[in-house]
Each structure stands twice: as C-alpha cells, then as structure tokens.
Write a protein that holds these residues in place. Structure first.
Motif, PDB file in Angstrom:
ATOM      1  N   ALA A  25       0.838  -1.208   0.000  1.00 56.44           N
ATOM      2  CA  ALA A  25       0.000   0.000   0.000  1.00 56.44           C
ATOM      3  C   ALA A  25       0.868   1.250   0.000  1.00 56.44           C
ATOM      4  N   LYS A 277       2.060 -13.089  -6.494  1.00 54.95           N
ATOM      5  CA  LYS A 277       2.145 -11.705  -6.946  1.00 54.95           C
ATOM      6  C   LYS A 277       3.577 -11.204  -7.040  1.00 54.95           C
TER       7      LYS A 277
ATOM      8  N   PRO B 397      -6.809  -5.934  -7.500  1.00 59.01           N
ATOM      9  CA  PRO B 397      -5.734  -5.960  -6.507  1.00 59.01           C
ATOM     10  C   PRO B 397      -4.987  -4.643  -6.311  1.00 59.01           C
ATOM     11  N   ILE B 399      -4.842  -0.205  -6.480  1.00 52.68           N
ATOM     12  CA  ILE B 399      -5.650   1.012  -6.479  1.00 52.68           C
ATOM     13  C   ILE B 399      -5.746   1.662  -7.856  1.00 52.68           C
ATOM     14  N   GLY B 420      -6.633  -2.626  -2.973  1.00 49.77           N
ATOM     15  CA  GLY B 420      -5.266  -2.132  -2.964  1.00 49.77           C
ATOM     16  C   GLY B 420      -4.793  -1.658  -1.606  1.00 49.77           C
ATOM     17  N   TYR B 421      -5.703  -1.523  -0.652  1.00 49.89           N
ATOM     18  CA  TYR B 421      -5.308  -1.029   0.668  1.00 49.89           C
ATOM     19  C   TYR B 421      -4.777  -2.164   1.516  1.00 49.89           C
TER      20      TYR B 421
END
Lengths: 367, 606
Positions: A25, A277, B397, B399, B420-421
C-alpha cells in the motif's frame, strides 16, 4: 508551471505515505506521488518522490521497482549532481541495487560486475573506501555459487576499513555468516551468527533474517531445541510481512521438517498469494519450492487435507469455488520451480541453486 | 589449585559509565531513591503486615558554599553493619534479589544507589535495621569509589535516611519543584505515602491510580476515567476499556483513540510496575494491531531491564501481551453482540486496525468481517452488504487498476472491491474461512472488457477495417486493441493495464532516461518471461465518435485518429507519456488544427 498548491499536494502525498509501514500500500501511494511529481515537470520533486519510493519498495518485497526507480535517479544524478544534497543518498541506495540484482536471473553476472565497477569508481571519487564494495562482491559471488571468488572477496572485505557506506554491524555479521554457510564453514557461520541470535546486535531486519537462516544449520548440528525456539520467535516476527517472503519460505521448510503441519498450512495459506504476486524470481523460487514440499508431505499423509487448503483462485487449476486437485496444483508449482531453477542455473553457469533447492526438499521430507 | 585473582576495576570509571549511560537522564536518581524506600518498606512489611509506609524527601538549604542537601527518609527494614558492607559495597549485588522473597521487591539491581552520583559526589546513608536491635550504621560513599562505615552511638527508629549533597553545577536537580515533579512523575501511584518538604512547604504527591477500582471487578466509571485521561494526555478519547492479564498480573485501561491511527505509528503506552512508572512510551506490551488504543497499565509481575525504564521482551511479556490483546478483542466481539451501534461508530474510525487483527485472528475475522467496510465500484459497502447482493466477491488488486475501471464498472453495475489497501486483499482471500461456498475472484482490469457487450456479427463486419488498423497502429506502442459495447457511452476508449503490464510500461519509460549501464539492467527486468502481457485499449462501439471512425475510409486519417485516441485515453487515465506517445500528441494536435482550418475553408466566408 507547478504552483504552491501542487507542491503542497505532493508534500502531503509523501507525508501520508511516510506514515505507513513498509507495505504494498505504501509503495502504491509513492508510485502515485512519483507520477504526480513527474507531471509537475520539476526534476527535484521527481527525485524526492523516487528516493522515498526506492526506500519503501526495497523493504516491501518490491525490489523490481527499486531497480527501475534507481535507474532513473542515477540518470539524473549524472546529468545534474547539484540537485542532490550529497552523494551518500545515491551511493547507499546503489548498494541495495547491487544486493538485489542477483535475485533476478535475467540480469547476467557480467552486468552485475559492471555495476560493481561503476559503483567502485563513484565510491572512490566521493572519498569513501571499498569496504562496502567487497561486501557486495562477496555476497554476489556466494549467491551465484562462484565460491573461490567469494572466499577471495571475503578476505578483501575483512581487510578494508569500515566507513559510513558500510552496512551496519548487524547486517555485516549476517552477510558474513551467510557467506560462511555457502562456503560450508558451518561452525564459523554459527559462531558469527551468535550475537545476532542472542539479540546482542539488532537492526530493522536482523535478527529476523538470521533466525530463519540459522534453522537448518542448527538442526543439522544437533541443536534442535534452539532451532525450534528461533522458528517460533522468528516466524512471529516475519509472518504477513511482504519483505520477508523468502524468510517465511525458510520457516515453512522448517515447519514441514519438524512435522508442525498445522503451522505450515497456516504459513502457506497466508503467503502463497504473496508469492504469486511477487516479481522477485528468487523469493518466488524459495517460497514455491517450500510449498511443493508441503504438498508432497500432505499427499503422503492425508490426501483429503492436501486437497482442502485455501489456494488463490488466480492459479489456473483452482476452480471458482476454491476446489482443486492436489496433484494438479503440485504439478503447477513444480513447473514454476523447475523453470526458475533453470533460469538461475543458466545465469550462474552452474547447478548451485537447483542443487540447493533439491537438497533442502530432500532434507525436509526425509525427517 | 590455581591462584585466583580478581580483576582490578576502576570503580570510578564504572560509576561514571553506569550513572552516565545506563539511565536516560539524571531525573532517574529520584526514582531510584524512591525505589529503595519502597522496597525497604515492603521488606519490613513481611514481618509487620500492618506497617504504614512513609517516605519523605526533604530539601535543606545549605549554610556554606550554597550546595543544598536532599534527605530521603523511609521507615523500611533498614540495614545493619554486616548488610551495609555486603550490599552497598558491591555493584550489582542486591539485598533485595538474593535473600528476600522476590515477589515483594521491584528493585532487583543494586546499581540503583549509584545513580545518585550523577548529581552528587558523596552519598551518606544512615540506617537502623528493623530486624535486630543493633546500633544504627553510617555509610559514606564517594564518587572516587571509596567508602567508609561507622556505627553510631545514638538510637533511631528503624528505617533509613539517605543524604545527598548537591555537587556544583547540579542545582537544578535540587530544587523543590524539580524534586516534587520527578517524585510525582515516577511515584504518584505508589501505595506508600510520599511527601516532599522544604521548610514549611510540604506536599504529599500521592494520587489515586486510575486502575484502583478495577481490581474488584466493578463496572468502571468511564466518565471519570475519560476526564482523567483528557487531563493527562490532552486527548478526548472515545471510550475506556478495562483490560487485564493474569500472566504478569497486569491490570489497567485501554483508551480508545478518537481518530484513526496508521499502522506505522509507534505504540506509546504508560506502564507502571507495582505503582512505579516504568515508562510513558512502552511499545512492547500490546499487540501490533492494537494501534487504536493508548493504554495505562500496572504490572506486578513482569521483569524490567537494568535501567528499569523498559520491560524485558521475555516469555512472560509475550504471554501477557497475548492476553491483553485477547481482552481487547473480546470487548470488540462483545460490542458486536450487544451494542452494534457503538461498534459501527468505532469501526468507522478504526477499521484499519480491525482489519489488521482480522487477518491474523480467525475467530475475530469470523465475528467481524461482515461489519468491515470496503471501497467498491458501487460505493463504500461493508462485506455484509457486498455478500448480500451475490455470494461472490470480486476484487481488483491494485488502487490504480481499480480507478481505471471504476467509472465503467459502476455504469455496468458491476461490483468490484478495491483491494489495494493494506489487509484488504488478505481479508478477501480469507473469506472461504467464513463461508466455504463463496466465490472469490481477482479481476484483471484488462480482462474486464470480456464482460462488456459483444458486437453482433454484422457489427463485427463493419468494424473489421477499424480493428485491423488499430492493431497495426498500437503495435509499436506495445498495446493490444479490443472493441466492445459498454456504458457510459461517452467513453470512447478505455485503457486498462494489470500490474505486470503497468510495471512493463514503467520499465520502458525509464529506459528512455537511464544510462547505458542501467538500460542493460532494465533489459534484464523486462526479459522476465512472466511479463508477457501488454496493456489494452478497448474501443467502445456504442460511442458516437467510434461509430464515425468505423466508417472512415481514408487510411491515413484513420491511423492518425486512432493514435490520438490512444494518447487521449492515456491522459484520461493520468498515465505519463513515453516519448513516442508525446510525439503523437504534439504532431496530432497540430494536424487537427490544420485539418480544421482546411475544413473551415481558411477564410471567414467559407
């Protein structure tokens, strides 16, 4: 072109990102800040945003972004060194680049050595010594299985004086211990690791890395209780954290070895999505190979349990309701592992990586 | 037998080292003195359970050379001559650690008294033991490491008196305000009465600790606690929750922060050890996910470090931490059953912390997940609301990717979660823990086009030239072409990329400015076989402009239009342009101006 409001907005973006812990994030926020800074057509703003991005990406398991952002920064630095407060900011991050290149098998050894030469030139020009260079060379050669060169550079490393560019003492000890393990000098490695394991020396990511690195050597040396302790304490510190994907893979291997299967399943369910990922081939290889071992172990014991794990739907063989055939899943993982091993072997010019992966798998499953 | 000797230690050096470097500052000397008093009183209480402990700190002005003296008096167990020799002359040796019951002593390290050498050159201790009737003893310790011991020929009540004469330059540490402030800071919640005196000025610094009425398991007076906390922290907390741990015998209050805290903020709890302040910034007694509370706690059975300003990160601490976390968690769970309104108010401020907890704690996850909010293409919804629509959870997945398609997905009434967070994706992936039948899907924005309306065969035929040209035009930009029908119709083309293709694009862009050496590195990155996908440009057949473009026969004009539309959709999505894209924009705009002028005839009359 850019006005005061724009700079304030950029400042806010960087500050807000700075309040987060290192994580995807945070990286995403900083990528946004970089794009915004770029739109302001102000090189200094772009540099500032990228330096923050480099820091976050390096410690959030997104080192591919570190390499890209650093390439840009170094390009600017060469064009306009005056835009930078000091050389140190660039050289310190250059070290991270050097340390992480080995994890990408499409970056050749020649290229990495070229980077080291370039680093050396810059370091000397800025009045620093070569201690940090030899640190990087030693660990690079050890990583790619060129052990003679690793031993040579280890000697040079120990002979040169530490300076501000050197890694912190805790990191140095860890790297030395890691190289000693690669050189098959286990006793020496364990001695070197001792202050880290005893928490006498710490830094932001030690002893997290060290606990995991020590597990197999301690186990094989008969110090099983100690290894068990570090497995517990270490995993508690690293689980869920994106920068420790390979470390959590080491922990997964040890959990399988010790028959701690419910913990192992927890580990795999938590981190397999991260591995999928991840764009760091090395981290993927370590983690996937540990998952492969867990599947093998579960298939040997209990087919049903092997088929009822929580696996991300993004893997082809997993149906929309989450069901899958454990053999198919194992096959998928095996293809990933084999592919990664051959990429690394090709780059290294030897079998050191695939041997290491095979040996670990054998050890872990034959307990 | 070998001739064993001891190391000759430079005592003065050690004293300096310890007193100068172990503690955070000279203020600590007051705490150390108080600690000794309190420990001595506890020791005496073993034999005399009814003892009322009294401690006084008295400042006496000096008559010569202006150096004031502090006299610290307690009515504790005192020391006899043997004990003085044994315990006061050996650093690290402590009467408290070896002989007495460990549970009644909080001070364990005899280094405490040495802290006084930070502010004076001479410490005098006069003590009368409560255990026997021996004469009082006077011990004088000097900063140079020497000491002398004398017996006294007058009698006194059991207890001890420590005399400290201020050393030059340390006056500030011998002022009444300073001493009463320090004594309060560390000892206001100690059970023994503590008085600070200077001439007629006498102040008792004791206060009622906030955890005092929690011990009996009563309902806490939340208002009173919140008022107290407001004065102490200058924060208006939302709530006060009693929490406790049997391990470590910890008891206290968690105050709920009024605004959201980020996961990166450091813990800063105020923790006491048997009433004596350890630190106002303890960061290891609550779990990491509890970043939405500030705690005030009293521990009776945890181990402090040598400086007594922190706790050892040992197993007891780790277990206490788990228990305190469980108490907080149970309170939240209880709210979910009995006071959902309050819970929702708390969640709206602190959902980040709760998501962090839910990721690691299965039971909490099961109980809370439906209450937790997520950003979706259809607005902010709780997981419960999302699941109510369909037993399916679809998410994007990243932002940026989410924003690419949010408007279009909203128009299509497709519900996608922005994962996304922090923690969101992990929570979503964990849904099957809650409901085995739920379907979870990560949506690749570039695949979203597949959900848009297909063209009919006839429409496909109409669009053949267009799509063929688009493929050729977009190839050098490493972008794929697609054509569909979708809402909103005013969007002519939608540019979408997934994480990999975004990364690929950033590599391409950086390659333009990197030096040769690093271009090679970037080559290595972009040669990763996993990076096979290109971003996608999806044209909207339902859009009027596209309808016109589909009918263009002039090949050149069609190419130029498609190129410009490509660049326009990049700009729309706030993507920085590569240099070839910038070129298209510049040339394209100029061309359009040219075309418009030509079409307009070039003169006002047509």
């Amino acid at each position: 072109m850019a006005d005061q409001n724009d700079y304030e907005k950029l400042g806010d973006m960087l500050t807000n990102a700075g309040m987060l812990e290192h994580s995807p994030a945070k990286v995403a926020m900083l990528e946004q800040a970089v794009r915004f800074a770029d739109s302001l057509d102000d090189v200094e703003a772009s540099i500032e945003a990228r330096l923050d991005l480099i820091d976050a990406a390096t410690f959030s398991g997104a080192q591919e972004k570190t390499l890209v952002a650093f390439s840009w920064v170094l390009g600017e630095y060469d064009k306009n060194p005056d835009l930078f407060l000091n050389d140190f900011d660039v050289l310190w991050r250059y070290k991270w680049v050097l340390d992480n290149c080995v994890k990408f098998p499409e970056i050749s050894i020649e290229k990495i050595l070229e980077l080291c030469e370039d680093f050396k030139t810059r370091v000397l020009a800025s009045g620093f010594g070569l201690n940090s260079l030899y640190d990087s060379l030693t660990s690079t050669f050890a990583f790619v299985g060129h052990l003679e060169k690793a031993a040579e550079n280890l000697k040079l490393w120990k002979e040169t004086q530490r300076d501000e560019l050197s890694d912190c003492p805790a990191c140095e000890l860890h790297t030395m211990a890691s190289v000693l393990l690669d050189l098959d000098r286990t006793e020496d490695a364990l001695t070197t690791m001792r202050p880290l394991l005893a928490n006498e020396m710490t830094c932001s990511n030690k002893p997290q890395h060290t606990y995991a690195m020590a597990l197999m050597p301690l186990y094989l040396n008969g110090q099983v209780n100690e290894a068990d302790k570090y497995s517990e304490v270490g995993y508690e510190m690293t689980h869920g954290d994106h920068q420790y994907l390979d470390t959590n893979g080491d922990h997964l291997n040890y959990m399988i070895l010790r028959g701690n299967l419910s913990k192992a399943i927890q580990n795999m369910e938590r981190h397999l999505p991260m591995a999928i990922k991840s764009m760091i081939p090395w981290d993927r290889l370590i983690y996937f190979s540990a998952c492969r071992s867990l599947l093998d172990e579960l298939c040997n014991r209990d087919q049903e349990q092997a088929g009822s794990l929580r696996i991300p739907h993004s893997i082809e063989c997993v149906a929309t309701d989450g069901t899958y055939d454990p053999q198919e899943l194992r096959q998928w993982i095996d293809v990933e592992v084999s592919d990664l091993c051959s990429r690394f072997d090709r780059r290294n010019g030897n079998n050191s990586i695939s041997n290491q992966i095979d040996q670990t798998a054998k050890l872990v499953l034959n307990h | 037998m070998a001739n064993e000797k001891s190391f000759q230690v430079n005592l003065r050096g050690i004293i300096e080292l310890l007193s100068g470097h172990l503690y955070s500052g000279p203020n600590v000397y007051i705490r150390e003195l108080l600690q000794n008093c309190v420990d001595a009183i506890s020791a005496r209480r073993i034999a005399q359970p009814d003892l009322v402990g009294e401690v006084s700190l008295e400042l006496i002005a000096s008559n010569e050379n202006n150096l004031p003296t502090l006299i610290v008096t307690d009515n504790g167990i005192g020391l006899n001559e043997d004990e003085v020799h044994q315990f006061l002359a050996t650093i690290g040796q402590s009467s408290k650690r070896e002989t007495m019951d460990r549970d009644t002593f909080i001070g364990q390290f005899g280094i405490g008294l040495l802290s006084a050498f930070m502010v004076c050159n001479e410490i005098v201790l006069i003590s009368k033991s409560a255990k026997d009737n021996s004469s009082p003893v006077k011990w004088t310790g000097y900063a140079n490491g020497t000491y002398k011991v004398e017996t006294l020929d007058f009698d006194m009540d059991p207890g001890s008196q420590v005399y400290l004469r201020c050393k030059p330059g340390c006056h500030e540490f011998f002022e009444f305000d300073f001493i009463s402030h320090c004594a309060s800071f560390y000892g206001e919640f100690l059970p023994e009465s503590i008085k600070v005196v200077e001439k007629e000025n006498a102040v008792v610094i004791n206060k009622e600790p906030p955890w005092s009425n929690l011990i009996e398991g009563n309902e806490p007076d939340v208002e009173q606690l919140l008022d107290w906390a407001k004065d102490e922290f200058e924060i208006s907390f939302l709530d006060a929750v009693p929490i406790q741990s049997e391990i470590g015998d910890v008891n206290g209050i968690a105050f709920l922060m009024p605004s959201s805290q980020t996961s990166g903020s450091r813990r800063s709890d105020r923790v006491y050890l048997k009433g004596m302040l350890v630190s106002r910034a303890v960061d290891n007694l609550l779990p990491d996910w509890a970043f939405f509370v500030r705690c005030v706690l009293n521990a009776k059975d945890l181990s402090p470090t040598a400086s007594r300003e922190a706790f050892h990160d040992d197993q007891a601490l780790s277990l206490a931490r788990a228990e305190l976390g469980a108490a907080l968690r149970d309170w939240l769970v209880d709210l979910s059953k009995n006071n959902s309104e309050k819970l929702q108010a708390i969640i709206s401020v602190h959902y980040r912390a709760m998501k962090a907890l839910a990721v690691d704690d299965d039971e909490f996850f099961r109980l809370m997940i439906d209450w937790l909010p997520f950003e979706t293409t259809l607005g902010h919804l709780t997981m419960g609301e999302i699941r109510a629509q369909k037993n399916e959870v679809r998410y994007v997945p990243n932002i940026d990717q989410f924003r690419q398609i949010a408007a279009v997905a909203n128009s299509q009434e497709i519900c996608l979660i922005n994962a996304g967070y922090s923690f969101d994706q992990e929570l979503i992936e964990k849904m099957p823990v809650f409901d085995r039948n739920i379907s979870i899907n990560a949506v690749d924005p570039s695949e979203l086009a597949h959900e848009f309306g297909d063209l009919t065969l006839k429409e496909r035929e109409q669009a053949t030239t267009f799509i063929r040209t688009a493929d050729a035009v977009l190839q050098p930009f490493k972008c794929q072409a697609e054509i569909r029908k979708f809402k909103p119709v005013d969007v002519a083309a939608l540019f979408t990329s997934n994480e990999q293709s975004s990364f690929f694009r950033s590599v391409e862009q950086t390659r333009e400015v990197a030096n040769d050496l690093f271009s090679g590195v970037l080559d290595g990155l972009s040669n990763d076989p996993g990076l096979s996908s290109w971003p996608q440009l999806c044209f909207n057949f339902a859009n009027p402009l596209i309808q016109k473009m589909v009918k263009i026969t002039d090949e050149n004009l069609l190419q130029r239009s498609i190129e410009l539309l490509y660049v326009q959709s990049l700009l729309q999505g706030h993507y920085p342009l590569k240099s070839n894209e910038q070129r298209v924009l510049n040339e394209g705009l100029l061309n359009i101006i040219d075309l418009c002028l030509e079409a307009g005839g070039g003169s006002p009359d047509g």
